[in-house]
Design an enzyme around this catalytic site. Structure first.
Site, PDB file in Angstrom:
ATOM      1  N   ASP A 125       0.995  -1.269   0.156  1.00 33.66           N
ATOM      2  CA  ASP A 125      -0.187  -0.044  -0.117  1.00 33.66           C
ATOM      3  C   ASP A 125       0.899   1.183  -0.080  1.00 33.66           C
ATOM      4  OD1 ASP A 125      -2.896   1.408   2.064  1.00 33.66           O
ATOM      5  OD2 ASP A 125      -2.234   1.780   0.072  1.00 33.66           O
TER       6      ASP A 125
ATOM      7  N   LYS B 175       1.909   4.700  -0.712  1.00 29.85           N
ATOM      8  CA  LYS B 175       1.260   5.898  -1.364  1.00 29.85           C
ATOM      9  C   LYS B 175       1.846   7.056  -0.266  1.00 29.85           C
ATOM     10  CE  LYS B 175      -2.547   4.583   1.212  1.00 29.85           C
ATOM     11  NZ  LYS B 175      -4.061   4.538   1.192  1.00 29.85           N
TER      12      LYS B 175
ATOM     13  N   ASN C 219       1.177   7.023   3.180  1.00 30.86           N
ATOM     14  CA  ASN C 219       1.880   6.226   3.976  1.00 30.86           C
ATOM     15  C   ASN C 219       3.498   6.698   4.372  1.00 30.86           C
ATOM     16  OD1 ASN C 219      -0.159   4.438   5.277  1.00 30.86           O
ATOM     17  ND2 ASN C 219      -0.313   3.177   3.525  1.00 30.86           N
TER      18      ASN C 219
HETATM   19  C1  LIG Z   1      -2.178  14.402   8.851  1.00 29.19           C
HETATM   20  O1  LIG Z   1      -1.429  13.606   9.435  1.00 29.19           O
HETATM   21  C2  LIG Z   1      -0.407  14.201  10.502  1.00 29.19           C
HETATM   22  C3  LIG Z   1      -0.406  15.406  10.624  1.00 29.19           C
HETATM   23  C4  LIG Z   1       0.791  15.609  11.429  1.00 29.19           C
HETATM   24  C5  LIG Z   1       1.500  14.748  12.085  1.00 29.19           C
HETATM   25  C6  LIG Z   1       1.207  13.502  11.884  1.00 29.19           C
HETATM   26  N1  LIG Z   1       1.988  12.706  12.379  1.00 29.19           N
HETATM   27  C7  LIG Z   1       1.955  11.308  12.564  1.00 29.19           C
HETATM   28  N2  LIG Z   1       2.983  10.556  13.110  1.00 29.19           N
HETATM   29  C8  LIG Z   1       2.841   9.125  13.341  1.00 29.19           C
HETATM   30  C9  LIG Z   1       1.793   8.723  12.534  1.00 29.19           C
HETATM   31  C10 LIG Z   1       1.641   7.026  12.582  1.00 29.19           C
HETATM   32  C11 LIG Z   1       2.544   6.394  12.439  1.00 29.19           C
HETATM   33  C12 LIG Z   1       2.472   4.957  12.189  1.00 29.19           C
HETATM   34  C13 LIG Z   1       1.299   4.325  12.147  1.00 29.19           C
HETATM   35  C14 LIG Z   1       1.418   2.863  11.983  1.00 29.19           C
HETATM   36  O2  LIG Z   1       0.607   2.203  11.551  1.00 29.19           O
HETATM   37  N3  LIG Z   1       2.451   2.066  11.970  1.00 29.19           N
HETATM   38  C15 LIG Z   1       2.528   0.556  11.395  1.00 29.19           C
HETATM   39  C16 LIG Z   1       3.460   0.330  10.660  1.00 29.19           C
HETATM   40  O3  LIG Z   1       4.192   1.496  10.211  1.00 29.19           O
HETATM   41  N4  LIG Z   1       3.584  -0.838  10.028  1.00 29.19           N
HETATM   42  C17 LIG Z   1       4.512  -1.310   8.923  1.00 29.19           C
HETATM   43  C18 LIG Z   1       5.498  -0.190   8.444  1.00 29.19           C
HETATM   44  C19 LIG Z   1       6.244  -0.851   7.453  1.00 29.19           C
HETATM   45  C20 LIG Z   1       6.182  -2.097   7.027  1.00 29.19           C
HETATM   46  C21 LIG Z   1       5.295  -2.923   7.622  1.00 29.19           C
HETATM   47  C22 LIG Z   1       4.500  -2.482   8.598  1.00 29.19           C
HETATM   48  C23 LIG Z   1       0.331   4.918  12.178  1.00 29.19           C
HETATM   49  C24 LIG Z   1       0.306   6.493  12.301  1.00 29.19           C
HETATM   50  C25 LIG Z   1       0.569   9.322  12.099  1.00 29.19           C
HETATM   51  O4  LIG Z   1      -0.654   8.678  11.561  1.00 29.19           O
HETATM   52  C26 LIG Z   1      -1.631   9.692  10.982  1.00 29.19           C
HETATM   53  C27 LIG Z   1      -2.268   8.785   9.788  1.00 29.19           C
HETATM   54  C28 LIG Z   1      -3.336   9.827   9.262  1.00 29.19           C
HETATM   55  C29 LIG Z   1      -3.821   8.980   8.021  1.00 29.19           C
HETATM   56  N5  LIG Z   1      -2.690   8.667   7.035  1.00 29.19           N
HETATM   57  C30 LIG Z   1      -1.516   7.805   7.616  1.00 29.19           C
HETATM   58  C31 LIG Z   1      -1.042   8.587   8.757  1.00 29.19           C
HETATM   59  N6  LIG Z   1       0.816  10.536  11.992  1.00 29.19           N
HETATM   60  C32 LIG Z   1       0.155  13.331  11.241  1.00 29.19           C
END
Ligand SMILES: COc1cccc(Nc2ncc(-c3ccc(C(=O)NCC(=O)Nc4ccccc4)cc3)c(OCC3CCNCC3)n2)c1
Length: 335
Positions: free
Chosen positions: A131, A133, A136
């Site tokens: 996925d 994009k 991400n």
């Molecule tokens: C507007 O958004 C903003 C605005 C200002 C600051 C931020 N900062 C900010 N920091 C950290 C996150 C985050 C990090 C990791 C994971 C995760 O799900 N990790 C699991 C993971 O990475 N597996 C994996 C990786 C590689 C290989 C295999 C498995 C989820 C969220 C975040 O999320 C917001 C979402 C919103 C919807 N689109 C995606 C991001 N946002 C975000």
């Protein structure tokens, strides 16, 4: 109160993202003051997808790389799973591209090298992301990219014979073989998505787009896209090697690491190895933990080496992240 275990060690602030069956809240680690992202999943809403979360968590425990978002802690309660993750203050690459309209080739090269490094590492660990994009790819405080998998699409790559049946990811970035619904190899599909990503970086819009998803699918299968006048011939050549409809004609991740477009102006190949190893522990951070939690250095070293992804793991990894960002790795003054 389901959040009580989370609230022991973190102050929880606003929601910064939602999608599918997860929401992400901004939070702050009480002992260090560091910001973290907490991904909250309701077990009921996950239903039969619950095993995918276990796969995701197992994957993340093995993924430690300078361009992959770090997992700090996992908290499981009867109804929810909380993943405490690295917070990226720069937000999504998607918003950054939109804000700049499109990136100059040299800036796109800096980011694309980091994306190739992260994907090569993830593939090397036996996973396909599926996925890829700009939503991400997040921007950290040093303006570097961190790959995330918000939608639980990453899967073990499996052997060559491992054909992935399930469809995953976002249509505009999906490889032709993926949307054909045929069996496909995840890592090959990731290379196509990287072509769409590179195009989006250099052009500011998508190579294949249409509000009608069936028309979009046909455009992807045809594999023909506009070449704006500002694209250099070397960019065009690389895009052509990535956006090959036939997966076997597509450039491989290994060839990509040494591709002239990527090494141009850098004079060196893309580094895909991780700068961190979960086996070599940082003495200064272990010492800080020992000072705060008590015991002796050796005992603390053994405790951290168990990698339980409990609060102790979070404290250690957050201290390491602080040190990597040039901030003193210290826990708040004694209780
Ligand atoms: C507007 O958004 C903003 C605005 C200002 C600051 C931020 N900062 C900010 N920091 C950290 C996150 C985050 C990090 C990791 C994971 C995760 O799900 N990790 C699991 C993971 O990475 N597996 C994996 C990786 C590689 C290989 C295999 C498995 C989820 C969220 C975040 O999320 C917001 C979402 C919103 C919807 N689109 C995606 C991001 N946002 C975000």
């Amino acid at each position: 109160e389901e959040y009580e275990e989370l609230l022991k060690d973190y102050d929880v602030w606003e929601t910064i993202g939602t999608g599918g069956f997860a929401k992400v809240k901004l939070a702050q680690h009480k002992l260090t003051g560091e910001k973290v992202a907490v991904k909250i999943m309701e077990k009921e809403e996950l239903g039969e997808d619950l095993p995918r979360v276990q796969t995701e968590i197992a994957a993340m425990m093995n993924l430690s790389h300078q361009h992959v978002c770090t997992l700090y802690q996992v908290i499981e309660t009867p109804k929810r799973i909380f993943m405490v993750l690295e917070y990226c203050p720069g937000g999504e690459l998607f918003d950054y591209i939109v804000s700049k309209d499109r990136l100059e080739e040299c800036e796109a090269r800096v980011f694309f090298r980091q994306i190739v490094s992260a994907v090569a590492y993830v593939h090397g660990q036996g996973f396909a992301h599926r996925d890829l994009k700009p939503e991400n790819l997040l921007i950290d405080e040093n303006h570097n990219l961190k790959l995330i998998d918000f939608g639980l699409c990453a899967k073990p790559k499996g052997g060559l014979e491992c054909r992935l049946q399930t469809c995953c990811g976002s249509p505009a970035y999906a490889a032709p073989e993926l949307i054909r619904g045929k069996a496909y190899i995840g890592s090959e599909a990731d290379l196509w998505s990287m072509g769409v990503l590179l195009y989006a970086l250099l052009c500011g819009f998508l190579p294949f787009d249409d509000e009608n998803v069936m028309v979009l699918y046909r455009k992807i299968q045809r594999g023909k896209y506009e070449l704006p006048s500002w694209l250099s011939s070397s960019s065009i050549q690389l895009l052509n090697q990535l956006l090959q409809v036939e997966p076997k004609q597509r450039i491989s991740i290994k060839e990509l690491l040494v591709h002239p477009w990527l090494t141009q102006e850098y004079g060196c190949d893309v580094e895909c190895h991780s700068r961190f190893t979960l086996h070599h522990l940082d003495h200064q951070c272990i010492a800080e933990l020992t000072t705060w939690f008590g015991g002796n250095h050796k005992t603390m070293w053994c405790l951290v080496s168990e990698w339980k992804y409990d609060h102790l793991t979070a404290c250690y990894l957050i201290l390491v992240a602080m040190k990597a960002s040039g901030r003193p790795p210290c826990l708040l003054s004694s209780p």
